[in-house]
Design an enzyme around this catalytic site. Sequence first.
Site, mmCIF file in Angstrom:
data_model
loop_
_atom_site.group_PDB
_atom_site.id
_atom_site.type_symbol
_atom_site.label_atom_id
_atom_site.label_comp_id
_atom_site.label_asym_id
_atom_site.label_seq_id
_atom_site.Cartn_x
_atom_site.Cartn_y
_atom_site.Cartn_z
ATOM 1 N N GLY A 10 -29.128 14.372 -45.604
ATOM 2 C CA GLY A 10 -29.890 13.279 -45.958
ATOM 3 C C GLY A 10 -31.040 13.673 -46.938
ATOM 4 O O GLY A 10 -31.914 12.866 -47.098
ATOM 5 N N SER A 133 -37.661 8.363 -34.243
ATOM 6 C CA SER A 133 -37.952 7.310 -34.647
ATOM 7 C C SER A 133 -39.045 6.549 -33.571
ATOM 8 O O SER A 133 -38.826 6.738 -32.509
ATOM 9 C CB SER A 133 -37.149 6.017 -35.001
ATOM 10 O OG SER A 133 -37.901 4.694 -35.499
ATOM 11 N N TYR A 146 -29.956 1.003 -34.340
ATOM 12 C CA TYR A 146 -30.648 2.027 -34.764
ATOM 13 C C TYR A 146 -31.591 2.660 -33.664
ATOM 14 O O TYR A 146 -31.865 3.806 -33.274
ATOM 15 C CB TYR A 146 -31.608 1.266 -35.714
ATOM 16 C CG TYR A 146 -32.555 2.363 -36.460
ATOM 17 C CD1 TYR A 146 -32.166 3.274 -37.557
ATOM 18 C CD2 TYR A 146 -33.851 2.645 -36.158
ATOM 19 C CE1 TYR A 146 -32.698 4.181 -38.112
ATOM 20 C CE2 TYR A 146 -34.711 3.546 -36.669
ATOM 21 C CZ TYR A 146 -34.348 4.527 -37.704
ATOM 22 O OH TYR A 146 -34.995 5.343 -38.283
ATOM 23 N N SER A 147 -32.196 1.553 -32.600
ATOM 24 C CA SER A 147 -33.056 2.093 -31.546
ATOM 25 C C SER A 147 -32.266 3.047 -30.413
ATOM 26 O O SER A 147 -32.761 4.036 -30.033
ATOM 27 C CB SER A 147 -33.530 1.081 -30.992
ATOM 28 O OG SER A 147 -34.322 0.062 -31.845
ATOM 29 N N LYS A 150 -31.750 6.565 -32.126
ATOM 30 C CA LYS A 150 -32.943 7.354 -32.247
ATOM 31 C C LYS A 150 -33.585 7.955 -30.907
ATOM 32 O O LYS A 150 -34.051 9.046 -30.946
ATOM 33 C CB LYS A 150 -33.974 6.878 -33.216
ATOM 34 C CG LYS A 150 -33.654 6.569 -34.697
ATOM 35 C CD LYS A 150 -33.251 7.896 -35.200
ATOM 36 C CE LYS A 150 -33.115 7.772 -36.759
ATOM 37 N NZ LYS A 150 -33.051 9.049 -37.316
ATOM 38 N N ILE A 178 -42.718 3.792 -42.344
ATOM 39 C CA ILE A 178 -43.029 4.709 -43.596
ATOM 40 C C ILE A 178 -42.454 4.138 -44.710
ATOM 41 O O ILE A 178 -41.621 3.336 -44.793
ATOM 42 C CB ILE A 178 -42.068 5.999 -43.201
ATOM 43 C CG1 ILE A 178 -42.882 6.714 -41.800
ATOM 44 C CG2 ILE A 178 -42.814 7.081 -44.470
ATOM 45 C CD1 ILE A 178 -44.263 7.256 -41.896
#
Length: 239
Positions: A10, A133, A146-147, A150, A178
């Site tokens: 990434g 995250s 996503y949660s 992570k 961020i």
Amino acid sequence: MTDRVAVLTGAEGGLGQAVAQRLGRDGFSLILGHRPGSEITSNHSLERAMPVPADVTSEADMRHLVDTAVSRHGRVDVLVTLAGVMEQKFLPELDLATWNQTLAVNLTGTFLAVTAAADELRKTRGAVVTIGSQLGYTGGLNCAAYSASKAGVGGLTRALARELGPDVRVNCVAPGPIETPMTAAHATPEWSETKTRQLVMHRFGTADEVATAVSWLAGQETSFVTGQTINVNGGGVMP
């Protein structure tokens, strides 16, 4: 070559570029894995960096990424798993394809990268830094996939620290909000105000602040630190 070598996934993203520049300044030679079809912004401070197209959901690509590092430099000292995707959808709209792709990149991609690099990292008594995250702790509104991915990275980090220790240290950096191109895609004024209001620091973090934490965990000063998550989140979550 006797200098230390870091492999990144990434590396084309906002965090990836900041981490690459920081590790380059720290003296690492870099193998910069990036999504096929993407580009890494040229930077004069990354003269000892080699971009390599690599899909983190491909076992063969992850093996090729590590093999490139070994062929070019003879070793791998640090792996940083920065590849990630986030698509915000409420549960009624969260389709299986989005769920599968999010977990494939964020969680399975981390697993495949570490699996590919583990043997080389054992030889150098190296380090892995994964990227979690804040939402892995709290969950996020319309961010179920996503949660979950992570949160999985955090659990995977701790399991890998046990399995790869004492030869390889495995730690996680878990950012809060961020300023990156990925978050900019969602940053309406209302969204930004809600996010920063919840933080002790009352502002977004920067990619360089995350890179500082990654650099610390990649360095020799943290030789007795493993299985930990460093939260770079402005006080948004204090687990």
